[in-house]
Design a protein around this motif. Structure first.
Motif, PDB file in Angstrom:
ATOM      1  N   GLU A  60      -0.099   3.776   1.761  1.00  0.00           N
ATOM      2  CA  GLU A  60      -0.400   4.424   3.036  1.00  0.00           C
ATOM      3  C   GLU A  60       0.671   4.109   4.074  1.00  0.00           C
ATOM      4  O   GLU A  60       1.399   3.113   3.960  1.00  0.00           O
ATOM      5  N   THR A  78      -7.764   4.943   3.853  1.00  0.00           N
ATOM      6  CA  THR A  78      -8.625   3.769   4.045  1.00  0.00           C
ATOM      7  C   THR A  78      -8.999   3.634   5.517  1.00  0.00           C
ATOM      8  O   THR A  78      -8.296   4.156   6.390  1.00  0.00           O
ATOM      9  N   GLU A  79     -10.067   2.887   5.760  1.00  0.00           N
ATOM     10  CA  GLU A  79     -10.489   2.619   7.151  1.00  0.00           C
ATOM     11  C   GLU A  79      -9.352   1.959   7.912  1.00  0.00           C
ATOM     12  O   GLU A  79      -9.118   2.246   9.087  1.00  0.00           O
ATOM     13  N   MET A  80      -8.627   1.060   7.226  1.00  0.00           N
ATOM     14  CA  MET A  80      -7.548   0.318   7.872  1.00  0.00           C
ATOM     15  C   MET A  80      -6.463   1.288   8.398  1.00  0.00           C
ATOM     16  O   MET A  80      -6.054   1.221   9.555  1.00  0.00           O
ATOM     17  N   THR A  87      -8.756   6.558  -3.340  1.00  0.00           N
ATOM     18  CA  THR A  87      -8.941   5.352  -2.511  1.00  0.00           C
ATOM     19  C   THR A  87      -8.433   5.514  -1.068  1.00  0.00           C
ATOM     20  O   THR A  87      -8.560   4.584  -0.271  1.00  0.00           O
ATOM     21  N   THR A  88      -7.837   6.648  -0.756  1.00  0.00           N
ATOM     22  CA  THR A  88      -7.294   6.828   0.599  1.00  0.00           C
ATOM     23  C   THR A  88      -7.806   8.140   1.203  1.00  0.00           C
ATOM     24  O   THR A  88      -8.191   9.037   0.464  1.00  0.00           O
ATOM     25  N   TYR A 134      -1.898  10.929   6.752  1.00  0.00           N
ATOM     26  CA  TYR A 134      -2.982  10.365   5.944  1.00  0.00           C
ATOM     27  C   TYR A 134      -2.960  11.090   4.605  1.00  0.00           C
ATOM     28  O   TYR A 134      -3.021  12.322   4.572  1.00  0.00           O
ATOM     29  N   SER A 145       0.850  -1.202   0.000  1.00  0.00           N
ATOM     30  CA  SER A 145       0.000   0.000   0.000  1.00  0.00           C
ATOM     31  C   SER A 145       0.880   1.246   0.000  1.00  0.00           C
ATOM     32  O   SER A 145       2.043   1.199   0.386  1.00  0.00           O
TER      33      SER A 145
END
Ligand code: 5MM
Length: 345
Positions: free
Chosen positions: A109, A147-149, A144-145, A139, A107
Motif C-alpha cells: 500500500e 487496510t484501515e491503516m 487484504t487491501t 488505494y 506493504s
C-alpha cells in the motif's frame, strides 16, 4: 482568505464546464509520450501542453487546469507563461502539490509525499497565479487491501494538505483514487470507496477544513479493469451517486471525477448517466480528467507539427462531449458526429 477561496470556487463551479488535469509528473509524461514514440524532453512536454492549452475556445468547456510545476515557468509558442495564458482566457490555473507516492514499510500500500514545506511551495505557486491545488492518494483493491491503516493515514494527510491550502488562500482539490487495476467486482469497489470517503470527510472535519471551499476528485464506483462481466453504465452511475450521497456533505460545492483508466467514451457516458438518473444532486458534478480528455489528442498528434490542428480538434471534441455530459446532454451517437455539428456548439 475566505473571500479569495469563495471567488475561486465561484469560477470553478460553472455549469457545463470541468477541469483538465494536465499535471502529469515527468515520469508519467514520459510514459505518455513514449506511447507515440516521442522523446520526453522539457521542450516536447512544453509543445504538447502548448497544443492543449492553446486550443481554440477551450474556455467554453474548461474552467480550470491542473498544472505540473515544470509547466508554470514554461511559455506558449506566443511567449506567454502558461498560467497567465489560462487566466487571460478566464480559466483558473491550479497546481499539483503532492510529491508522488511511497510504500508503507513491508506493504504494497502507498501514501502520498509532500507535506513538508507545503506552505512555502504554495506561496511560490501563488506568485505564478495558481489559485487551486491538487493532492492524490491511492488505494488498491485486493483481498487484504485497502487496510484501515492506509485509509486512515491517507485521509489524515489529505486533510492536512487541504487545511494548509486554505490557510494560504488556495482551494484544495482532494483526490482519493480507488484504483481500477485488478479483477475485483463493482461490489468490492463500492465497499472500498464507502470506507475511503467516510474517513476522508471525517478527517477533513477534524482538521476544520472549510468543506464549502474545497473540491472532491473521486474515482467512480466501477468493476476492476480485468473483471469478468463488468458492470454497465447504469450500475456504475447509480452506485457512484449512492456512495457519494451517503458520504459527501451537501455543502461541498463540486465533485469532479478522475477517469482512472476508463476509456474516454466510458468516462463520458458514466458522467452523463449520473445526470440523467432523475436524482437531485446537492453538489455540482463534473469532470477532472487527464487521460479521458487527452488520449485521443495525444494519438492524433504523434509529435508532428502538421498534426497539431487535428490533435486540438480531438481534444476539443472530448472537452465538448464531457461538457455536455456534465449537463446530462450527451448521446452515444455524438461520438461519430463531426466536431462542428450544431448539436456540439
Ligand atoms: C489519477 O490521475 C489523475 C486523473 O487522471 P485520469 O483522469 O487519467 O485518471 C491525474 O490528475 C494524475 O494525478 C496526473 O496524471 C498525475 O499523475 P502522476 O502519477 O504523474 O503524479
Amino acid at each position: 482568505m475566505g473571500n479569495e477561496l469563495k471567488q475561486t470556487i465561484k469560477e470553478m463551479v460553472a455549469v457545463g464546464k470541468g477541469i483538465l488535469a494536465a499535471d502529469e509528473s515527468v515520469k508519467t509524461a514520459t510514459k505518455r509520450l513514449a506511447s507515440i514514440n516521442v522523446e520526453s524532453t522539457e521542450e516536447t512536454r512544453r509543445q504538447y501542453r502548448n497544443l492543449m492549452l492553446t486550443s481554440p475556445e477551450i474556455e467554453k468547456y474548461i474552467c480550470g487546469v491542473i498544472l505540473f510545476e515544470e509547466t508554470l515557468s514554461q511559455k506558449s509558442d506566443s511567449g506567454i507563461l502558461f498560467p497567465k495564458l489560462l487566466a487571460q482566457r478566464g480559466i483558473v490555473p491550479g497546481i499539483k502539490v503532492d510529491e508522488g507516492l511511497a510504500e508503507f514499510e513491508g506493504s504494497i500500500e502507498q501514501y502520498t509525499k509532500g507535506l513538508d514545506g507545503l506552505g512555502e511551495r504554495l506561496e511560490k505557486y501563488k506568485e505564478y497565479g495558481c489559485r487551486f491545488a491538487k493532492w492524490r492518494a491511492v488505494y488498491s483493491i485486493s483481498e487484504t487491501t485497502p487496510t484501515e491503516m492506509a485509509i486512515r493515514r491517507n485521509a489524515q494527510d489529505l486533510a492536512k494538505y487541504a487545511k494548509t491550502c486554505q490557510e494560504h488562500g488556495v482551494v484544495p482539490i482532494v483526490e482519493p483514487e480507488v484504483l481500477i487495476d485488478g479483477a475485483h467486482s463493482i461490489d468490492a469497489c463500492h465497499k472500498a470507496t464507502e470506507k475511503v470517503l467516510r474517513e476522508v470527510f471525517s478527517a477533513l472535519k477534524r482538521e476544520n477544513v472549510m468543506i464549502d471551499c474545497a473540491i472532491l476528485k473521486p474515482s467512480m464506483v466501477i468493476s476492476g479493469k480485468e473483471a469478468n462481466n463488468r458492470a454497465g453504465v447504469d450500475e456504475v452511475a447509480k452506485r457512484t451517486i449512492k456512495v457519494l450521497k451517503a458520504n459527501v456533505p451537501p455543502e461541498l460545492p463540486s465533485i469532479n471525477f478522475l477517469s482512472g483508466g476508463q476509456t474516454p467514451q466510458e468516462a463520458t457516458a458514466h458522467l452523463n448517466r449520473m445526470h440523467t438518473l432523475n436524482e437531485s444532486l446537492p453538489w455540482y458534478v463534473s469532470f477532472s480528467y487527464a487521460r479521458a480528455l487527452q488520449d485521443p489528442a495525444l494519438k492524433a498528434w504523434q509529435g508532428k507539427d502538421e498534426n497539431i490542428r487535428a490533435a486540438q480538434q480531438a481534444f476539443l471534441k472530448r472537452a465538448k462531449l464531457n461538457s455536455l455530459a456534465a449537463m446530462g446532454k450527451y448521446k452515444e451517437e455524438m461520438e461519430n458526429m463531426d466536431l462542428d455539428m450544431a448539436i456540439l456548439n
